[in-house]
Design a protein around this motif. Structure first.
Motif, PDB file in Angstrom:
ATOM      1  N   ASP A   1      -1.789   8.779  -2.026  1.00 21.38           N
ATOM      2  CA  ASP A   1      -0.484   8.740  -1.345  1.00 21.38           C
ATOM      3  C   ASP A   1      -0.361   7.467  -0.505  1.00 21.38           C
ATOM      4  O   ASP A   1       0.669   6.784  -0.532  1.00 21.38           O
ATOM      5  CB  ASP A   1      -0.312   9.958  -0.424  1.00 21.38           C
ATOM      6  CG  ASP A   1      -0.139  11.269  -1.161  1.00 21.38           C
ATOM      7  OD1 ASP A   1       0.403  11.256  -2.288  1.00 21.38           O
ATOM      8  OD2 ASP A   1      -0.531  12.312  -0.610  1.00 21.38           O
ATOM      9  N   VAL A   2      -1.404   7.170   0.258  1.00 21.84           N
ATOM     10  CA  VAL A   2      -1.370   5.998   1.138  1.00 21.84           C
ATOM     11  C   VAL A   2      -1.395   4.715   0.320  1.00 21.84           C
ATOM     12  O   VAL A   2      -0.647   3.771   0.594  1.00 21.84           O
ATOM     13  CB  VAL A   2      -2.541   6.036   2.143  1.00 21.84           C
ATOM     14  CG1 VAL A   2      -2.509   4.804   3.051  1.00 21.84           C
ATOM     15  CG2 VAL A   2      -2.479   7.306   2.983  1.00 21.84           C
ATOM     16  N   HIS A   3      -2.230   4.677  -0.713  1.00 21.97           N
ATOM     17  CA  HIS A   3      -2.311   3.477  -1.545  1.00 21.97           C
ATOM     18  C   HIS A   3      -0.973   3.197  -2.229  1.00 21.97           C
ATOM     19  O   HIS A   3      -0.545   2.036  -2.333  1.00 21.97           O
ATOM     20  CB  HIS A   3      -3.414   3.641  -2.594  1.00 21.97           C
ATOM     21  CG  HIS A   3      -4.783   3.718  -2.001  1.00 21.97           C
ATOM     22  ND1 HIS A   3      -5.914   3.922  -2.760  1.00 21.97           N
ATOM     23  CD2 HIS A   3      -5.208   3.623  -0.710  1.00 21.97           C
ATOM     24  CE1 HIS A   3      -6.972   3.946  -1.972  1.00 21.97           C
ATOM     25  NE2 HIS A   3      -6.565   3.778  -0.727  1.00 21.97           N
ATOM     26  N   GLN A   4      -0.311   4.241  -2.679  1.00 21.35           N
ATOM     27  CA  GLN A   4       0.999   4.044  -3.322  1.00 21.35           C
ATOM     28  C   GLN A   4       2.025   3.500  -2.329  1.00 21.35           C
ATOM     29  O   GLN A   4       2.871   2.676  -2.690  1.00 21.35           O
ATOM     30  CB  GLN A   4       1.483   5.357  -3.932  1.00 21.35           C
ATOM     31  CG  GLN A   4       0.723   5.756  -5.186  1.00 21.35           C
ATOM     32  CD  GLN A   4       1.065   7.145  -5.678  1.00 21.35           C
ATOM     33  OE1 GLN A   4       2.044   7.759  -5.217  1.00 21.35           O
ATOM     34  NE2 GLN A   4       0.281   7.664  -6.601  1.00 21.35           N
ATOM     35  N   ALA A   5       1.953   3.951  -1.079  1.00 18.67           N
ATOM     36  CA  ALA A   5       2.867   3.426  -0.061  1.00 18.67           C
ATOM     37  C   ALA A   5       2.557   1.955   0.229  1.00 18.67           C
ATOM     38  O   ALA A   5       3.473   1.136   0.377  1.00 18.67           O
ATOM     39  CB  ALA A   5       2.763   4.261   1.208  1.00 18.67           C
ATOM     40  N   LEU A   6       1.279   1.615   0.309  1.00 18.73           N
ATOM     41  CA  LEU A   6       0.893   0.219   0.514  1.00 18.73           C
ATOM     42  C   LEU A   6       1.294  -0.638  -0.681  1.00 18.73           C
ATOM     43  O   LEU A   6       1.727  -1.784  -0.519  1.00 18.73           O
ATOM     44  CB  LEU A   6      -0.609   0.124   0.775  1.00 18.73           C
ATOM     45  CG  LEU A   6      -1.102   0.752   2.089  1.00 18.73           C
ATOM     46  CD1 LEU A   6      -2.628   0.832   2.105  1.00 18.73           C
ATOM     47  CD2 LEU A   6      -0.606  -0.030   3.292  1.00 18.73           C
ATOM     48  N   ASP A   7       1.157  -0.087  -1.887  1.00 14.76           N
ATOM     49  CA  ASP A   7       1.627  -0.789  -3.093  1.00 14.76           C
ATOM     50  C   ASP A   7       3.127  -1.061  -3.001  1.00 14.76           C
ATOM     51  O   ASP A   7       3.596  -2.156  -3.320  1.00 14.76           O
ATOM     52  CB  ASP A   7       1.346   0.052  -4.349  1.00 14.76           C
ATOM     53  CG  ASP A   7      -0.121   0.139  -4.715  1.00 14.76           C
ATOM     54  OD1 ASP A   7      -0.926  -0.641  -4.175  1.00 14.76           O
ATOM     55  OD2 ASP A   7      -0.455   1.006  -5.558  1.00 14.76           O
ATOM     56  N   GLU A   8       3.870  -0.032  -2.589  1.00  8.15           N
ATOM     57  CA  GLU A   8       5.330  -0.169  -2.493  1.00  8.15           C
ATOM     58  C   GLU A   8       5.710  -1.224  -1.459  1.00  8.15           C
ATOM     59  O   GLU A   8       6.660  -1.997  -1.664  1.00  8.15           O
ATOM     60  CB  GLU A   8       5.955   1.176  -2.140  1.00  8.15           C
ATOM     61  CG  GLU A   8       7.475   1.165  -2.030  1.00  8.15           C
ATOM     62  CD  GLU A   8       8.181   0.874  -3.336  1.00  8.15           C
ATOM     63  OE1 GLU A   8       9.290   0.298  -3.298  1.00  8.15           O
ATOM     64  OE2 GLU A   8       7.616   1.219  -4.411  1.00  8.15           O
ATOM     65  N   ALA A   9       4.975  -1.271  -0.361  1.00  7.32           N
ATOM     66  CA  ALA A   9       5.253  -2.290   0.647  1.00  7.32           C
ATOM     67  C   ALA A   9       5.072  -3.688   0.065  1.00  7.32           C
ATOM     68  O   ALA A   9       5.870  -4.599   0.345  1.00  7.32           O
ATOM     69  CB  ALA A   9       4.344  -2.090   1.860  1.00  7.32           C
TER      70      ALA A   9
END
Length: 225
Positions: free
Chosen positions: A204-212
């Protein structure tokens, strides 16, 4: 790709299943591209998803609930001071009209849009204002901390969960950042951070960082430092 930010032994013992993930990035800009970078349409699209919902609807989302519980664990009142994503949605996105778009700086705006899309709170610091030894720890008491937007520093009480480097406190963790490392027009390198808490997976966190990073790439070329 993402590294974990070290914790002091006492924090690691107390905050089991909590992990701070981060990446340091260098931003190479095309000034013309940045000048055209605008997230107003993204906010309009997010508004379409949330308008008409109640604060209660927002507060019951499973990801938001996970961060509320984390606030409770830290001794913070999540009803008085909700997690950042919940706060942004309730302040701006649930109204029938999107009356104001909180645009701050292209870097901050990109990270905010990513956080709202993924419902994962994210942080961004000017990396050139951060020294070595980034870590999560408890304050000893008496450390100077100048909250973002404040004109003067304050002395911290002992036992407060903080993110710090070797020289200074960077944030009262998950609550308020410092003036010391805020994003400015001179920012060229950043720390991008996301916190995993119980109920939230590393993915979940990695996907948010990817999106950023996807959002940042609309105005910058990114290089991992």
């Amino acid at each position: 790709m993402y590294q974990t930010i070290p914790m002091s032994s006492d924090v690691e013992l107390q905050l089991q299943d909590v992990q701070v993930w981060g990446i340091k990035l260098e931003l190479h800009s095309d000034e013309g591209k940045i000048s055209r970078l605008n997230f107003a349409e993204d906010w309009q699209n997010l508004h379409e998803l949330w308008k008409g919902k109640s604060k209660g609807n927002v507060a019951q989302d499973s990801k938001i609930v996970a961060y509320q519980r984390f606030y409770d664990l830290l001794g913070l009142n999540h009803k008085k001071t909700p997690p950042s994503v919940q706060n942004l949605i309730q302040r701006f996105l649930i109204k029938e009209q999107l009356e104001r778009i909180p645009l701050i700086h292209p870097i901050v705006d990109a990270v905010n849009v990513a956080a709202l899309k993924k419902l994962i709170p994210l942080g961004v610091f000017d990396a050139d204002c951060v020294t070595e030894g980034l870590r999560l720890m408890r304050s000893s008491g008496g450390e100077d901390f100048q909250p973002l937007g404040s004109s003067a520093p304050e002395a911290l009480d002992p036992g407060i969960l903080v993110l710090a480097d070797e020289e200074k406190v960077l944030s009262r963790f998950c609550y308020r950042d410092s003036e010391a490392q805020k994003i400015t027009e001179q920012t060229r390198r950043i720390w991008l951070l996301g916190c995993q808490v119980p109920g939230i997976t590393p993915e979940d966190v990695h996907q948010a960082l990817d999106e950023a990073q996807v959002q940042l790439q609309r105005g910058f070329k990114l290089v991992i430092v």
